[in-house]
Motif scaffolding. Structure first.
Motif, mmCIF file in Angstrom:
data_model
loop_
_atom_site.group_PDB
_atom_site.id
_atom_site.type_symbol
_atom_site.label_atom_id
_atom_site.label_comp_id
_atom_site.label_asym_id
_atom_site.label_seq_id
_atom_site.Cartn_x
_atom_site.Cartn_y
_atom_site.Cartn_z
ATOM 1 N N LEU A 62 25.420 40.245 36.910
ATOM 2 C CA LEU A 62 26.144 39.187 36.203
ATOM 3 C C LEU A 62 26.918 39.721 34.992
ATOM 4 C CD1 LEU A 62 23.499 36.344 36.416
ATOM 5 C CD2 LEU A 62 25.728 36.407 37.543
ATOM 6 N N ARG A 63 26.301 40.646 34.239
ATOM 7 C CA ARG A 63 26.993 41.223 33.075
ATOM 8 C C ARG A 63 28.215 42.032 33.495
ATOM 9 N NH1 ARG A 63 21.776 42.507 31.639
ATOM 10 N NH2 ARG A 63 22.139 44.712 31.976
ATOM 11 N N LEU A 64 28.069 42.838 34.549
ATOM 12 C CA LEU A 64 29.174 43.688 34.970
ATOM 13 C C LEU A 64 30.303 42.908 35.638
ATOM 14 C CD1 LEU A 64 27.364 46.865 36.333
ATOM 15 C CD2 LEU A 64 28.541 46.588 34.164
ATOM 16 N N THR A 65 29.981 41.801 36.304
ATOM 17 C CA THR A 65 31.019 41.030 36.991
ATOM 18 C C THR A 65 31.607 39.914 36.137
ATOM 19 O OG1 THR A 65 29.349 39.594 38.015
ATOM 20 C CG2 THR A 65 30.080 41.509 39.285
ATOM 21 N N ARG A 66 31.166 39.782 34.904
ATOM 22 C CA ARG A 66 31.652 38.722 34.019
ATOM 23 C C ARG A 66 33.178 38.724 33.911
ATOM 24 N NH1 ARG A 66 28.609 38.665 28.499
ATOM 25 N NH2 ARG A 66 28.012 40.504 29.632
ATOM 26 N N ASN A 67 33.806 39.899 33.881
ATOM 27 C CA ASN A 67 35.260 39.993 33.743
ATOM 28 C C ASN A 67 36.018 39.541 34.984
ATOM 29 O OD1 ASN A 67 34.934 41.070 31.200
ATOM 30 N ND2 ASN A 67 35.013 43.177 31.921
ATOM 31 N N ILE A 68 35.354 39.498 36.133
ATOM 32 C CA ILE A 68 36.057 39.121 37.361
ATOM 33 C C ILE A 68 35.564 37.788 37.927
ATOM 34 C CG2 ILE A 68 36.659 41.492 37.960
ATOM 35 C CD1 ILE A 68 34.365 41.458 40.002
ATOM 36 N N PHE A 69 34.795 37.026 37.143
ATOM 37 C CA PHE A 69 34.369 35.690 37.584
ATOM 38 C C PHE A 69 35.604 34.865 37.957
ATOM 39 C CE2 PHE A 69 30.197 35.331 34.908
ATOM 40 C CZ PHE A 69 29.567 36.192 35.787
ATOM 41 N N GLY A 70 35.526 34.188 39.081
ATOM 42 C CA GLY A 70 36.599 33.284 39.475
ATOM 43 C C GLY A 70 37.837 33.949 40.045
ATOM 44 N N THR A 71 37.827 35.245 40.282
ATOM 45 C CA THR A 71 39.013 35.924 40.809
ATOM 46 C C THR A 71 39.000 36.020 42.332
ATOM 47 O OG1 THR A 71 38.000 38.120 40.656
ATOM 48 C CG2 THR A 71 39.250 37.346 38.734
ATOM 49 N N GLY A 72 37.864 35.717 42.964
ATOM 50 C CA GLY A 72 37.771 35.805 44.419
ATOM 51 C C GLY A 72 37.506 37.212 44.926
ATOM 52 N N LYS A 73 37.202 38.136 44.036
ATOM 53 C CA LYS A 73 36.914 39.513 44.462
ATOM 54 C C LYS A 73 35.536 39.590 45.107
ATOM 55 C CE LYS A 73 39.811 41.872 41.136
ATOM 56 N NZ LYS A 73 40.763 42.444 42.062
#
Length: 79
Positions: A62-73
């Motif tokens: 969750l910490r590492l993916t915080r920057n890409i939340f909501g991008t569909g990656k």
């Protein structure tokens, strides 16, 4: 005194150094986040990391993916 993140792995060619968790885009090679591993030497004064109630692996994700939340990656874990 200890140094958080400083590790010794005797089986590595360069056995001393820091360990990092990273997340990057496999197509572009862009690194989205880097987090140094602090381990047992993490100073208590800095508090617990974000999402700590979720468990170690889940909170790291969750910490590492915080920057890409909501991008569909799509995220694929590797150890």
């Amino acid at each position: 005194y200890t140094t958080p993140g400083w590790i010794f792995c005797p089986h590595k060619p360069h056995p001393f150094g820091n360990e990092y968790h990273t997340i990057c885009d496999g197509q572009s090679g862009i690194i989205h986040a880097v987090e140094i591993v602090k381990g047992k030497d993490r100073p208590r004064e800095i508090g617990k990391p974000g999402f700590h109630a979720e468990g170690r692996t889940s909170s790291l994700l969750l910490r590492l993916t915080r920057n890409i939340f909501g991008t569909g990656k799509l995220v694929i874990l590797d150890s």
